[in-house]
Design a protein around this motif. Structure first.
Motif, PDB file in Angstrom:
ATOM      1  N   UNK A   1       0.786  -1.033   0.171  1.00  0.00           N
ATOM      2  CA  UNK A   1       0.046  -0.007  -0.113  1.00  0.00           C
ATOM      3  C   UNK A   1       0.987   1.055  -0.070  1.00  0.00           C
ATOM      4  N   UNK A   2       1.019   1.968  -1.107  1.00  0.00           N
ATOM      5  CA  UNK A   2       1.944   3.120  -1.241  1.00  0.00           C
ATOM      6  C   UNK A   2       1.755   4.130  -0.419  1.00  0.00           C
ATOM      7  N   UNK A   3       0.266   4.263  -0.264  1.00  0.00           N
ATOM      8  CA  UNK A   3       0.057   5.501   0.781  1.00  0.00           C
ATOM      9  C   UNK A   3       0.277   4.929   2.349  1.00  0.00           C
ATOM     10  N   UNK A   4       0.163   3.918   2.710  1.00  0.00           N
ATOM     11  CA  UNK A   4       0.534   3.566   3.989  1.00  0.00           C
ATOM     12  C   UNK A   4       1.821   3.742   4.110  1.00  0.00           C
ATOM     13  N   UNK A   5       2.683   3.317   3.119  1.00  0.00           N
ATOM     14  CA  UNK A   5       4.143   3.564   3.159  1.00  0.00           C
ATOM     15  C   UNK A   5       4.606   4.999   3.476  1.00  0.00           C
ATOM     16  N   UNK A   6       3.637   5.738   2.694  1.00  0.00           N
ATOM     17  CA  UNK A   6       3.965   7.158   2.864  1.00  0.00           C
ATOM     18  C   UNK A   6       3.553   7.749   4.236  1.00  0.00           C
TER      19      UNK A   6
ATOM     20  N   UNK B   1      -8.383  11.935  -3.167  1.00  0.00           N
ATOM     21  CA  UNK B   1      -8.211  12.675  -1.784  1.00  0.00           C
ATOM     22  C   UNK B   1      -7.521  12.138  -0.881  1.00  0.00           C
ATOM     23  N   UNK B   2      -7.180  10.731  -0.945  1.00  0.00           N
ATOM     24  CA  UNK B   2      -6.426  10.235  -0.076  1.00  0.00           C
ATOM     25  C   UNK B   2      -4.913  10.420  -0.424  1.00  0.00           C
ATOM     26  N   UNK B   3      -4.833  10.135  -1.624  1.00  0.00           N
ATOM     27  CA  UNK B   3      -3.273  10.094  -2.157  1.00  0.00           C
ATOM     28  C   UNK B   3      -2.924  11.814  -1.765  1.00  0.00           C
ATOM     29  N   UNK B   4      -3.739  12.514  -2.027  1.00  0.00           N
ATOM     30  CA  UNK B   4      -3.355  13.934  -2.025  1.00  0.00           C
ATOM     31  C   UNK B   4      -2.976  14.380  -0.500  1.00  0.00           C
ATOM     32  N   UNK B   5      -4.068  13.679   0.375  1.00  0.00           N
ATOM     33  CA  UNK B   5      -3.905  14.022   1.724  1.00  0.00           C
ATOM     34  C   UNK B   5      -2.593  13.362   2.221  1.00  0.00           C
ATOM     35  N   UNK B   6      -2.032  12.142   2.220  1.00  0.00           N
ATOM     36  CA  UNK B   6      -0.530  11.538   2.319  1.00  0.00           C
ATOM     37  C   UNK B   6       0.328  12.556   1.609  1.00  0.00           C
ATOM     38  N   UNK B   7       0.326  12.901   0.368  1.00  0.00           N
ATOM     39  CA  UNK B   7       1.220  13.780  -0.220  1.00  0.00           C
ATOM     40  C   UNK B   7       1.233  15.000   0.745  1.00  0.00           C
ATOM     41  N   UNK B   8       0.323  15.656   0.849  1.00  0.00           N
ATOM     42  CA  UNK B   8       0.318  16.863   1.839  1.00  0.00           C
ATOM     43  C   UNK B   8       0.890  16.722   3.241  1.00  0.00           C
ATOM     44  N   UNK B   9       0.478  15.419   3.651  1.00  0.00           N
ATOM     45  CA  UNK B   9       1.208  15.302   5.069  1.00  0.00           C
ATOM     46  C   UNK B   9       2.516  15.241   4.930  1.00  0.00           C
ATOM     47  N   UNK B  10       3.169  14.887   4.168  1.00  0.00           N
ATOM     48  CA  UNK B  10       4.588  14.486   3.754  1.00  0.00           C
ATOM     49  C   UNK B  10       5.142  15.900   3.839  1.00  0.00           C
TER      50      UNK B  10
ATOM     51  N   UNK C   1      -8.316  11.213   5.722  1.00  0.00           N
ATOM     52  CA  UNK C   1      -7.884  10.172   4.878  1.00  0.00           C
ATOM     53  C   UNK C   1      -6.535   9.667   5.510  1.00  0.00           C
ATOM     54  N   UNK C   2      -6.496   8.449   5.816  1.00  0.00           N
ATOM     55  CA  UNK C   2      -5.140   7.861   6.483  1.00  0.00           C
ATOM     56  C   UNK C   2      -4.920   8.288   7.611  1.00  0.00           C
ATOM     57  N   UNK C   3      -5.745   8.717   8.322  1.00  0.00           N
ATOM     58  CA  UNK C   3      -5.638   9.294   9.737  1.00  0.00           C
ATOM     59  C   UNK C   3      -4.661  10.678   9.786  1.00  0.00           C
ATOM     60  N   UNK C   4      -4.520  11.424   8.645  1.00  0.00           N
ATOM     61  CA  UNK C   4      -3.487  12.482   8.617  1.00  0.00           C
ATOM     62  C   UNK C   4      -4.402  13.673   9.303  1.00  0.00           C
TER      63      UNK C   4
END
Length: 414
Positions: A205-210, A250-259, A296-299
């Motif tokens: 899961x790339x987003x979980x890796x993020x 939105x989930x991918x954007x959220x993880x990207x933004x959190x990084x 999303x993804x607890x971010x």
């Protein structure tokens, strides 16, 4: 209950053990207890005796441990102690992290009995909710079980369910890393985060890796390696966005933004104002696409959380006025919808900003408010204790009465 690894060590070695766990040099430790570096070195080597109880108490206060642990005894666990995580529970978490269940069959060790996968998923979901409510005492006790059983759950899962089990285990490690960092245990936080990335890779899961990457980077920041944390966040942020394709959700954007946000925090700790500003501006653009009210993804990523990080970054840069100005512009309704952990964490950050500009009364008021929103965010975090003591010291008797009462309850010295 775990066994204290220091119980058979001489007292000087126990002092050295806990000093290193707190990532303090001998000089920093000596300065905080009002002794010389030579005195500390002699104590730790056993050349000099540590026989004054008052000095022992001073050492215990600085190291944030119960004095009984320095004496090689289990601390007395009063009912008040259960309001937070104690050293015994931290050691239990350490032991759970250091277990290698997959080696059990090689050495005929007693295996851990896994729970059904659906039950494990429900427990992980509950652990997230407990973390977001900042109930760290209850969370620590459940984490000990999840960390012990999680590897067995993944090992015993049928092939079609192994990726799901690995992803759930990654989440357990991520929660553990975040809690341990708050408790002032950066080395353990790094270990848990590293395990989280490995499990997320098995789960594909790339987003979980993020999100696991942000835990590793935060642990690196706590260990003083902010430059490495900055590089890691930026590299993985770019990969997450690239894997999202032309139209990331939105989930991918959220993880990207959190990084990006965690990269901004690392840049701020490096004193790199231009990079911090650039990353925050980029995060702003992503947040406008995602909007508030999501997790999303607890971010908890969105415009309001970007504002919280902008204030926190300003504090790290020593720009207290900028942090305060950011804080007062945050929409109160949007802020109120954030989880308690995020709100209380922000109050502690902005209290530091008010302290930097000399408004100690407002700093104290926000610390009291943080304690109201999420009591254990104040009770359990060494950083919060440091901020309270700093505000009391700088305010010279003009601190709000509720803050003085809080400090007395926590037995903090100004």
């Amino acid at each position: 209950m775990g066994v204290d690894v220091t119980e058979e060590l001489p007292i000087g070695r126990r002092v050295a053990y806990w000093r290193q766990r707190r990532t303090m040099s001998q000089q920093v430790f000596a300065d905080r207890i009002g002794k010389s570096k030579s005195w500390v070195d002699k104590i730790e080597r056993g050349v000099r005796r540590l026989d004054k109880f008052s000095v022992l108490h001073d050492i215990a206060d600085v190291l944030q441990v119960d004095v009984q642990l320095l004496l090689g005894r289990d601390p007395e666990r009063s009912s008040e102690a259960f309001n937070c995580v104690d050293q015994v529970e931290v050691e239990d978490i350490r032991q759970a992290l250091e277990r290698y269940e997959r080696l059990g069959t090689l050495f005929e060790a007693a295996p851990i009995q896994p729970m059904p996968l659906d039950d494990f998923a429900k427990s992980v979901s509950h652990a997230w909710m407990t973390f977001e409510a900042a109930n760290y005492a209850a969370l620590a006790r459940s984490l000990i079980t999840l960390l012990k059983t999680g590897p067995a759950v993944e090992e015993e899962a049928a092939d079609p369910q192994k990726t799901r089990a690995a992803n759930l285990l990654s989440q357990v490690y991520q929660i553990a890393s975040s809690v341990l960092r708050k408790l002032g245990e950066p080395q353990l936080a790094w270990l848990a985060a590293d395990r989280a990335i490995s499990a997320a890779q098995r789960g594909d899961d790339p987003l979980l890796i993020g999100t696991a990457t942000t835990r590793v980077a935060n642990a690196l920041r706590s260990l003083g390696r902010s430059s490495a944390a900055l590089d890691l966040n930026i590299q993985v942020a770019q990969k997450v966005l690239a894997q999202g394709g032309a139209d990331p959700g939105a989930a991918a954007l959220s993880v990207h933004g959190q990084l990006l946000l965690q990269g901004a925090m690392a840049a701020a700790q490096c004193g790199d104002l231009p990079t911090a500003r650039e990353l925050l501006r980029s995060a702003d653009g992503i947040a406008d696409l995602v909007g508030d009210g999501h997790n999303h993804y607890w971010t908890s990523f969105g415009p309001t959380n970007v504002a919280l990080h902008r204030a926190a970054a300003a504090v790290e840069l020593g720009e207290g006025r900028m942090a305060v100005n950011t804080h007062v512009r945050i929409d109160p309704e949007a802020f109120a919808r954030l989880v308690p952990e995020r709100r209380a964490h922000h109050y502690v950050d902005v209290a530091r900003g008010y302290n930097q500009i000399g408004d100690h009364h407002e700093a104290g008021r926000l610390l009291v408010e943080a304690g109201r929103v999420a009591p254990l965010e104040i009770r359990c975090r060494p950083l919060a204790h440091q901020v309270i003591s700093d505000v009391l010291r700088r305010s010279r008797g003009a601190a709000p009465a509720p803050l003085i009462a809080m400090a007395e309850e926590l037995r903090l010295a100004a």
